[in-house]
Motif scaffolding. Structure first.
Motif, PDB file in Angstrom:
ATOM      1  N   ARG A 140       0.876  -1.205  -0.156  1.00  0.00           N
ATOM      2  CA  ARG A 140      -0.103   0.000  -0.038  1.00  0.00           C
ATOM      3  C   ARG A 140       0.834   1.220   0.009  1.00  0.00           C
ATOM      4  O   ARG A 140       1.919   1.154   0.682  1.00  0.00           O
ATOM      5  CB  ARG A 140      -1.011  -0.088   1.188  1.00  0.00           C
ATOM      6  CG  ARG A 140      -1.862  -1.283   1.356  1.00  0.00           C
ATOM      7  CD  ARG A 140      -2.893  -1.068   2.287  1.00  0.00           C
ATOM      8  NE  ARG A 140      -3.530  -2.032   2.176  1.00  0.00           N
ATOM      9  CZ  ARG A 140      -5.021  -2.114   1.694  1.00  0.00           C
ATOM     10  NH1 ARG A 140      -5.483  -1.140   0.903  1.00  0.00           N
ATOM     11  NH2 ARG A 140      -5.880  -3.194   1.536  1.00  0.00           N
ATOM     12  N   ARG A 141       0.434   2.231  -0.578  1.00  0.00           N
ATOM     13  CA  ARG A 141       0.948   3.947  -0.582  1.00  0.00           C
ATOM     14  C   ARG A 141      -0.180   4.476  -0.029  1.00  0.00           C
ATOM     15  O   ARG A 141      -0.982   4.884  -0.606  1.00  0.00           O
ATOM     16  CB  ARG A 141       1.258   4.080  -1.802  1.00  0.00           C
ATOM     17  CG  ARG A 141       2.308   5.289  -1.913  1.00  0.00           C
ATOM     18  CD  ARG A 141       2.935   5.593  -3.422  1.00  0.00           C
ATOM     19  NE  ARG A 141       3.725   4.681  -3.892  1.00  0.00           N
ATOM     20  CZ  ARG A 141       3.199   3.755  -4.907  1.00  0.00           C
ATOM     21  NH1 ARG A 141       1.975   3.690  -5.382  1.00  0.00           N
ATOM     22  NH2 ARG A 141       4.252   2.955  -5.506  1.00  0.00           N
ATOM     23  N   GLY A 142       0.123   4.663   1.342  1.00  0.00           N
ATOM     24  CA  GLY A 142      -1.151   5.382   2.177  1.00  0.00           C
ATOM     25  C   GLY A 142      -2.130   4.430   2.225  1.00  0.00           C
ATOM     26  O   GLY A 142      -2.187   3.308   2.577  1.00  0.00           O
ATOM     27  N   ALA A 143      -3.351   5.184   1.871  1.00  0.00           N
ATOM     28  CA  ALA A 143      -4.592   4.264   1.694  1.00  0.00           C
ATOM     29  C   ALA A 143      -4.981   3.245   0.664  1.00  0.00           C
ATOM     30  O   ALA A 143      -5.535   2.604   0.450  1.00  0.00           O
ATOM     31  CB  ALA A 143      -5.752   5.170   2.247  1.00  0.00           C
ATOM     32  N   LYS A 144      -4.046   3.635  -0.428  1.00  0.00           N
ATOM     33  CA  LYS A 144      -4.308   3.051  -1.807  1.00  0.00           C
ATOM     34  C   LYS A 144      -3.369   1.829  -1.916  1.00  0.00           C
ATOM     35  O   LYS A 144      -2.114   1.732  -1.329  1.00  0.00           O
ATOM     36  CB  LYS A 144      -3.747   4.202  -2.981  1.00  0.00           C
ATOM     37  CG  LYS A 144      -4.808   5.343  -2.990  1.00  0.00           C
ATOM     38  CD  LYS A 144      -6.187   4.796  -3.423  1.00  0.00           C
ATOM     39  CE  LYS A 144      -7.066   6.075  -3.443  1.00  0.00           C
ATOM     40  NZ  LYS A 144      -8.506   6.005  -4.119  1.00  0.00           N
ATOM     41  N   VAL A 145      -3.800   0.841  -2.627  1.00  0.00           N
ATOM     42  CA  VAL A 145      -3.212  -0.417  -2.892  1.00  0.00           C
ATOM     43  C   VAL A 145      -2.148  -0.170  -4.001  1.00  0.00           C
ATOM     44  O   VAL A 145      -2.337   0.519  -4.884  1.00  0.00           O
ATOM     45  CB  VAL A 145      -4.173  -1.418  -3.486  1.00  0.00           C
ATOM     46  CG1 VAL A 145      -3.176  -2.867  -3.907  1.00  0.00           C
ATOM     47  CG2 VAL A 145      -4.973  -2.013  -2.302  1.00  0.00           C
TER      48      VAL A 145
END
Length: 323
Positions: A140-145
């Protein structure tokens, strides 16, 4: 929540809604944008269903004949259909389950498949396929996959006929623009004429049309040059800024046929890694060598794909005869 059947009829560029549980259907294809295809005829997936938080069932259908994914044998499907089906499954799960935005850019790092000869049998109807996909190592990059690995088993008529896996990552459209800064000036414009380099003889690589040959002769003995025709309706279904992975895998398949001198052999198993983008503006050298096969009774071929003196991709194939 939309049901999977409802999701399939949503307008092409709108979100199709989350998948639901239940047995996969094979009634119609998923929206083409979910598998990054422009032509509806190139969409093989038909449904997506949830099994649990990390496991999903994906429906697909293989046509009895295809304009490109076809064999000289009238009795078998092309095993590369499984490679393309796994690619499409990874995309539809990324978008529909993990919420990866449609404008994000994907990079495939590793892919493989293996399939039985019986699983390739051409029947009286198109082949209804069910993939079971298990996701792992989600990044993940922050809340994003931002990427993951996926393991796949392939069933037909209730029997397992193959398996595979894929590892991919993705970035935002803005990050991709930064990553590929300056590349746009090196990409030939749409409508660029077909390559002037002559193809190798189509019969030597198991093809019945010269336009489907992706290799040209090379001065280096035992190597060939990648022949890129950006007007090809399947290999270049839509404009891209680099050579797609499926083109590189097809080049490897054809190089293996040339090395072995047996165009009737097919890649019943394939393992590929992608190390860097393959660009349009400099020669790409494809070199096959004999390797030990991973499965009994096959002929093993390793293939390196080089550009500007660096390995861009490499693969290992188990080549078999199918009648």
């Amino acid at each position: 929540m939309l049901t999977s059947r409802t999701a399939l009829v949503v307008a092409d560029e709108a979100p199709a809604g989350p998948p639901c549980a239940g047995q996969v259907l094979h009634e119609q294809t998923v929206p083409r944008h979910l598998v990054h295809r422009a032509a509806v005829s190139e969409v093989f997936l038909t449904d997506l269903r949830i099994v649990d938080d990390t496991t999903f069932s994906v429906g697909a259908q293989w046509p009895r004949d295809h304009s490109f994914y076809r064999l000289p044998s009238p009795h078998r499907h092309d095993p590369m259909l499984l490679a393309e089906t796994i690619r499409q499954a990874a995309l539809v799960i990324a978008h529909q389950v993990f919420g990866v935005p449609l404008d994000w850019k994907f990079m495939s790092h590793e892919t493989n498949y293996q399939i039985t000869t019986a699983g390739l049998a051409l029947g009286a109807r198109p082949a209804d396929i069910t993939l079971t996909v298990t996701c792992h190592d989600v990044k993940r990059r922050g809340a994003k996959v931002a990427g993951m690995g996926m393991d796949v088993t392939c069933h037909r008529d209730g029997r397992q006929i193959g398996s595979g896996s894929v590892r991919w990552s993705c970035v935002t459209a803005a990050a991709y623009q930064r990553l590929r800064a300056g590349v746009g000036d090196r990409v030939p414009p749409p409508g660029t004429p077909a390559p002037s380099a002559p193809p190798v003889s189509r019969g030597l690589v198991g093809r019945d049309r010269s336009r489907d040959v992706v290799l040209s002769p090379h001065d280096r003995r035992g190597s060939w040059l990648l022949r890129i025709d950006r007007r090809h309706p399947v290999l270049f279904d839509h404009p891209v800024d680099h050579v797609p992975g499926m083109v590189l895998q097809e080049a490897a398949r054809q190089a293996a046929a040339l090395l072995l001198g047996r165009p009737g052999l097919v890649p019943a198993a394939l393992r590929f890694t992608f190390d860097r983008y393959v660009e349009f503006d400099s020669p790409v050298v494809v070199t096959p060598v004999r390797r030990a096969p991973a499965t009994t009774g096959a002929l093993g071929v390793g293939v390196e794909i080089e550009q500007d003196g660096r390995v861009a991709a490499q693969g290992l194939m188990d080549m078999r005869i199918v009648d």
